[in-house]
Design an enzyme around this catalytic site. Structure first.
Site, mmCIF file in Angstrom:
data_model
loop_
_atom_site.group_PDB
_atom_site.id
_atom_site.type_symbol
_atom_site.label_atom_id
_atom_site.label_comp_id
_atom_site.label_asym_id
_atom_site.label_seq_id
_atom_site.Cartn_x
_atom_site.Cartn_y
_atom_site.Cartn_z
ATOM 1 N N GLY A 259 42.711 54.640 35.632
ATOM 2 C CA GLY A 259 41.715 53.981 36.469
ATOM 3 C C GLY A 259 42.294 53.325 37.704
ATOM 4 O O GLY A 259 41.551 52.849 38.560
ATOM 5 N N HIS B 41 43.738 50.529 30.297
ATOM 6 C CA HIS B 41 43.407 49.280 29.627
ATOM 7 C C HIS B 41 42.132 48.664 30.182
ATOM 8 O O HIS B 41 41.422 47.938 29.478
ATOM 9 C CB HIS B 41 44.573 48.297 29.761
ATOM 10 C CG HIS B 41 44.420 47.058 28.938
ATOM 11 N ND1 HIS B 41 44.126 45.824 29.481
ATOM 12 C CD2 HIS B 41 44.493 46.866 27.605
ATOM 13 C CE1 HIS B 41 44.035 44.926 28.514
ATOM 14 N NE2 HIS B 41 44.257 45.528 27.371
ATOM 15 N N ALA C 217 51.294 56.225 34.763
ATOM 16 C CA ALA C 217 51.056 55.427 35.965
ATOM 17 C C ALA C 217 50.689 53.982 35.635
ATOM 18 O O ALA C 217 50.497 53.178 36.540
ATOM 19 C CB ALA C 217 49.943 56.053 36.800
ATOM 20 N N LYS D 196 60.707 49.152 44.827
ATOM 21 C CA LYS D 196 61.087 47.787 44.467
ATOM 22 C C LYS D 196 62.050 47.755 43.289
ATOM 23 O O LYS D 196 62.618 46.704 42.966
ATOM 24 C CB LYS D 196 59.836 46.963 44.156
ATOM 25 C CG LYS D 196 58.956 46.750 45.388
ATOM 26 C CD LYS D 196 57.643 46.101 45.050
ATOM 27 C CE LYS D 196 56.827 45.848 46.308
ATOM 28 N NZ LYS D 196 56.503 47.078 47.065
ATOM 29 N N THR E 282 53.760 37.349 55.868
ATOM 30 C CA THR E 282 54.769 36.464 55.284
ATOM 31 C C THR E 282 55.955 36.220 56.210
ATOM 32 O O THR E 282 56.513 35.135 56.234
ATOM 33 C CB THR E 282 55.272 37.039 53.950
ATOM 34 O OG1 THR E 282 55.706 38.380 54.169
ATOM 35 C CG2 THR E 282 54.168 37.042 52.911
#
Length: 609
Positions: free
Chosen positions: A289, A313, A362, A408, A470
């Site tokens: 989803g 989930h 994913a 990351k 930022t």
């Protein structure tokens, strides 16, 4: 009653026209030497002549058509009706034993076709002119179309036929010098893309339509950059692949977005290799989803799997992607499952029942600042969840397991990045334990994905600003959801097991430039209409992202946008011992220490709270 006025008028007009045509044709044939005998015969035949044509005009619905939208079909209908009418008239004269000169039949046919056709054309323009007069000139939006090709011509034709009440098409723009200053469909091609600012000022343009669906992304990007400071509404068409089965229509126009500005050329896929490992197979997608997961679902369905299992989930997100795919493909091959990768027993039941042959993993916690405050949640989902589903895939004989990772994970400064690197190591060591081919695909930020900066900027713009950045020097790699998903499928076809594939991300983009461009695309001036506020780097963030470490190196593959990196080998027993030790952690600091034992290059950019 009003619906009968125009048809009645047209019938009377046609009767009068046909009577005139009969005598005009006779005069054209004989001139001043009109033979009395033929004159009398024409008068006798006049009812047959008029009725023959009227019957065919009625049969071709030429009294009930909407003449405001007349086009080539109406021209064809007039030609067919008059041709058939001439034939019927000729037969009628033979049946009543009247013999007119054959040339008179032909002349009357030509004259009748011309008069009736011109009459309908005049009606078309009278109606359009009357409608245009109703709209004040100030209410029409001056429009400029960029692209004098097929798509531009279709858009122009539709504007002139259906949208003259609100749009006034001023001209085209095209870089082809052979087209410039010529007229296409009655509209002049004013110049090249460099002339857009001049034309906007000269003609007071308020809307620019970019009609170049097949152009290279670099050309689209340059065009948007030219248009964005002009404070016009800039609309564009979907990409070429979205228009293959659809007509080019005004309704398909959409505002230019930052995705158009940052998008790259369409990915070239080796469809055959992808179909070989997906077509006719049972495919399971965790996180189905999510932004990436749902797009992978769409791409997988193009490849005709035997069954697609949508596992996630979030109840609502799985419901939405299931509804979308079911409307297009039916429900027989699509199975929605609400489940968490954290629950190995639930995964065991799912894999035992459906036996998926291909798994795309994913599901992940990906919000960097949020995970900094809840490191154990990231560990449970990103590390334990990955281990659970990877073991289920291997234990139940899946052919391929493809995990979605992130830039990351390279030299991480965040909990999210560190847990994803541990997940990469988990998937890597699984490759030696099972026959399943375990593959990792690593890429940067995805435009428009949930929690990413672009949706945030959209919300801030809608609220009138400010846009929050930022750090002025912060950069990120970006690709579209579609491109990332397609390359994931391609990488899955290339993997032999144990690889980490890197997707070519292009040049990094400054977040400050992204903010300014989004403000300009919304018709505002950065710092004047919408302020930009510097908020400072958040916990876990880097100024810039990396796609690989120095130790990993990189190698080309057969695909120009996919590379491979070699992960450092790690002892499987030691790795699982370290992962299991998270269960003894009682504080966030202890979780961080375990992550640092597994990944020595993990250096948090802040002290744990």
């Amino acid at each position: 009653m009003r619906q009968y006025v125009l048809p009645g008028f047209l019938v009377l007009a046609d009767i009068f026209t046909l009577i005139m045509v009969a005598f005009i044709s006779l005069f054209l044939r004989f001139g001043e030497l009109v033979i009395d005998a033929y004159f009398v015969q024409v008068v006798v035949c006049l009812p047959f002549f008029v009725i023959s044509y009227l019957l065919m005009l009625a049969a071709m619905h030429l009294y009930t058509r909407v003449w405001r939208y007349a086009g080539t079909r109406e021209v064809g209908a007039v030609l067919f009706a008059t041709s058939a009418g001439a034939v019927i008239f000729f037969i009628c004269t033979l049946l009543v034993n009247i013999h007119l000169p054959r040339s008179l039949y032909f002349i009357s046919y030509i004259v009748a076709t011309g008069f009736i056709g011109l009459g309908r054309l005049l009606l078309h323009y009278v109606i359009i002119h009357a409608d245009t007069e109703k709209v004040a000139e100030t209410e029409q939006t001056p429009v400029l179309i960029v692209g004098a090709g097929d798509a531009g011509a279709m858009i122009a034709r539709e504007i002139m036929q259906f949208h003259t009440r609100r749009r006034n098409l001023v001209g085209f723009i095209d870089d082809d010098p052979r087209k410039q200053h010529h007229i296409m469909g009655g509209i002049r091609i004013l110049g090249g893309r460099g002339d857009i600012p001049t034309m906007v000022e000269k003609y007071g343009i308020k809307e620019i339509i970019i009609a170049m669906p097949s152009a290279r992304r670099a050309v689209i990007r340059e065009t948007i950059e030219i248009c964005s400071p002009l404070k016009c509404q800039v609309n564009t068409l979907p990409g070429l692949y979205q228009l293959l089965d659809n007509e080019v229509l005004i309704q398909r126009l959409r505002p230019v977005s930052i995705e158009d500005l940052l998008a790259r050329d369409v990915v070239k896929l080796d469809i055959q290799n992808i179909e070989e490992y997906i077509t006719g197979k049972t495919v399971l997608i965790s996180g189905a989803g999510g932004s990436i997961g749902s797009e992978i679902c769409r791409q997988v369905m193009y490849m005709k799997p035997a069954r697609l299992i949508l596992m996630g989930h979030g109840e609502n997100s799985i419901y939405l992607i299931h509804q979308e795919l079911s409307q297009k493909y039916g429900t027989e091959r699509i199975v929605p499952i609400i489940a968490s990768v954290r629950d190995p027993r639930q995964l065991d039941r799912i894999f035992d029942k459906y036996r998926p042959q291909v798994v795309f993993h994913a599901a992940a916690h990906k919000h960097v600042p949020l995970m900094e405050h809840q490191p154990m949640a990231a560990v449970l989902n990103n590390i334990y969840g990955t281990r659970n589903i990877a073991e289920a895939a291997g234990g139940y004989g899946a052919e391929r397991f493809v995990m979605i990772s992130t830039d990351k994970a390279v030299n991480p400064t965040s909990v999210m990045g560190a847990t994803k690197q541990v997940a990469e190591k988990v998937v890597h060591v699984m490759n030696d334990r099972y026959a399943t081919k375990y593959i990792t695909v690593r890429f940067g930020n995805v435009l428009g994905s949930r929690g990413s900066v672009v949706p945030l900027f959209h919300r801030q713009l809608a609220a009138g600003g400010p846009l929050t950045v930022t750090d002025p020097d912060m950069t990120r790699y970006f690709m579209t959801i579609l491109e990332a998903s397609q390359l994931v499928l391609q990488a899955g076809s290339m993997g032999k097991g144990g690889e980490v594939f890197l997707l070519e991300m292009g040049e990094p983009v400054k977040i400050m430039d992204l903010a300014k461009n989004m403000i300009r695309l919304s018709g505002y001036e950065p710092g004047v209409d919408i302020p930009i506020q510097i908020t400072g780097i958040r916990p876990g963030e880097k100024l810039y992202e990396e796609l690989l470490t120095q130790a990993e190196g990189t190698r080309k593959t057969a695909h120009e946008k996919i590379f491979t990196a070699q992960l450092e080998e790690v002892d499987e027993t030691w790795l699982h011992q370290q992962i299991d030790s998270f269960q003894q952690c009682r504080t966030e600091e202890e979780v961080i220490h375990v992550l640092q034992r597994i990944i020595p290059t993990y250096h948090p950019n802040h002290d744990p709270e």
